[in-house]
Design a protein around this motif. Sequence first.
Motif, PDB file in Angstrom:
ATOM      1  N   LEU A  35      -3.958   2.504  -9.165  1.00 12.76           N
ATOM      2  CA  LEU A  35      -3.639   1.182  -8.615  1.00 12.76           C
ATOM      3  C   LEU A  35      -4.116   1.015  -7.178  1.00 12.76           C
ATOM      4  N   ALA A  36      -4.235   2.126  -6.452  1.00 12.56           N
ATOM      5  CA  ALA A  36      -4.406   2.092  -4.995  1.00 12.56           C
ATOM      6  C   ALA A  36      -5.588   1.273  -4.487  1.00 12.56           C
ATOM      7  N   PRO A  37      -6.765   1.290  -5.131  1.00 12.48           N
ATOM      8  CA  PRO A  37      -7.881   0.510  -4.569  1.00 12.48           C
ATOM      9  C   PRO A  37      -7.589  -0.976  -4.399  1.00 12.48           C
ATOM     10  N   ASP A  38      -6.676  -1.509  -5.202  1.00 11.48           N
ATOM     11  CA  ASP A  38      -6.371  -2.936  -5.108  1.00 11.48           C
ATOM     12  C   ASP A  38      -5.471  -3.283  -3.921  1.00 11.48           C
ATOM     13  N   LEU A  39      -5.137  -2.292  -3.110  1.00 14.92           N
ATOM     14  CA  LEU A  39      -4.426  -2.598  -1.866  1.00 14.92           C
ATOM     15  C   LEU A  39      -5.309  -3.406  -0.916  1.00 14.92           C
ATOM     16  N   ASP A  40      -6.604  -3.509  -1.245  1.00 21.70           N
ATOM     17  CA  ASP A  40      -7.494  -4.333  -0.420  1.00 21.70           C
ATOM     18  C   ASP A  40      -7.129  -5.819  -0.479  1.00 21.70           C
TER      19      ASP A  40
END
Length: 332
Positions: A35-40
């Motif tokens: 999920l982490a890349p979508d913290l953008d």
Amino acid sequence: MDPLTQGVLGSAVAQQSANKKNIIIATLFGFLSGLAPDLDIFIRSNHDPLLALEYHRQFTHSLIFIPIGGLICALIFYYLFTKRREIEFKSVYLYCTLGYGTHGLLDSCTSYGTQLLWPFSDARISWNTISIIDPIFTLPIFLLILIGALKKKKIYTRISLCWIIGYCIFGVVQKERAKDLASNLALSRGHTNALVDVKPSFANLIVWKSIYSNNNIYYVDAVKVGLRTKIYEGSKINKLNISESFPWLDLSSQQAKDIERFRWFSGGYVALSNKYKNRIIDIRYSMLPNEIKGLWGIELDSLVGSEIHAKYVFNRERNINSIKELFKMIKD
């Protein structure tokens, strides 16, 4: 891709690399790292509405950032959750990096566009082989990794990986079938040099949206490639012509620059809305694949100063009839 799919794919790959003792930790860390890349999405500006479009699916989704993103996740999860559980940092880093690495590749399978090659290229890669939301793809993976974690048996993980690979191959096959059918439709209209692009419609790989241009006109249709093939002829719309649609626009203004930014984001598929005279839409997306109803766009204002940005807008129409019509196409 939707968050659940991103998470379960990260879990599936991370779970495969874990021993029996660590399989639940690997599943959890793979899910969160997926999920982490979508913290953008938190990179945004009230002053510049298009900033979020430029940074979403950019550096956090690039191939070169995978080991860095995995390291950030590993440092956080290790010191918060596992430092006292006798799990080595290198194992946590492996689970997180594998989970993180699935994200950009999965997004590239959709039609939205992902900057996999950043910072070497700003090209938005979109292979158009799977819908942004597809429960037929996601739910089997979710169930298999859940069973694998509870039973601590990786056979279920291997089955999930086979399902992932098989479904992606099926998407490639369906795309080629849809492209052939759409190309024949263009030829039947006498459009011999049309470059046809096809994209899966919402939540399935049976009905596809077809887009091509001829003489500065976009043609949007739908094609079905199930056991039987079928064509749903659709709509057409003129390509965006700035000088005709916005004769008042200063080409050195911020709004003019924003048009080009939106054109890049949309892969060039931009047109003037038929409903809103100052709205430019991305024609790639609509609930019904043979319709031209942009889900988002930018709106210009002739009364603002040259330094003011264009407004980013969404089509908030919720038409349950469109969803019913789409599933009727799929079942027909």
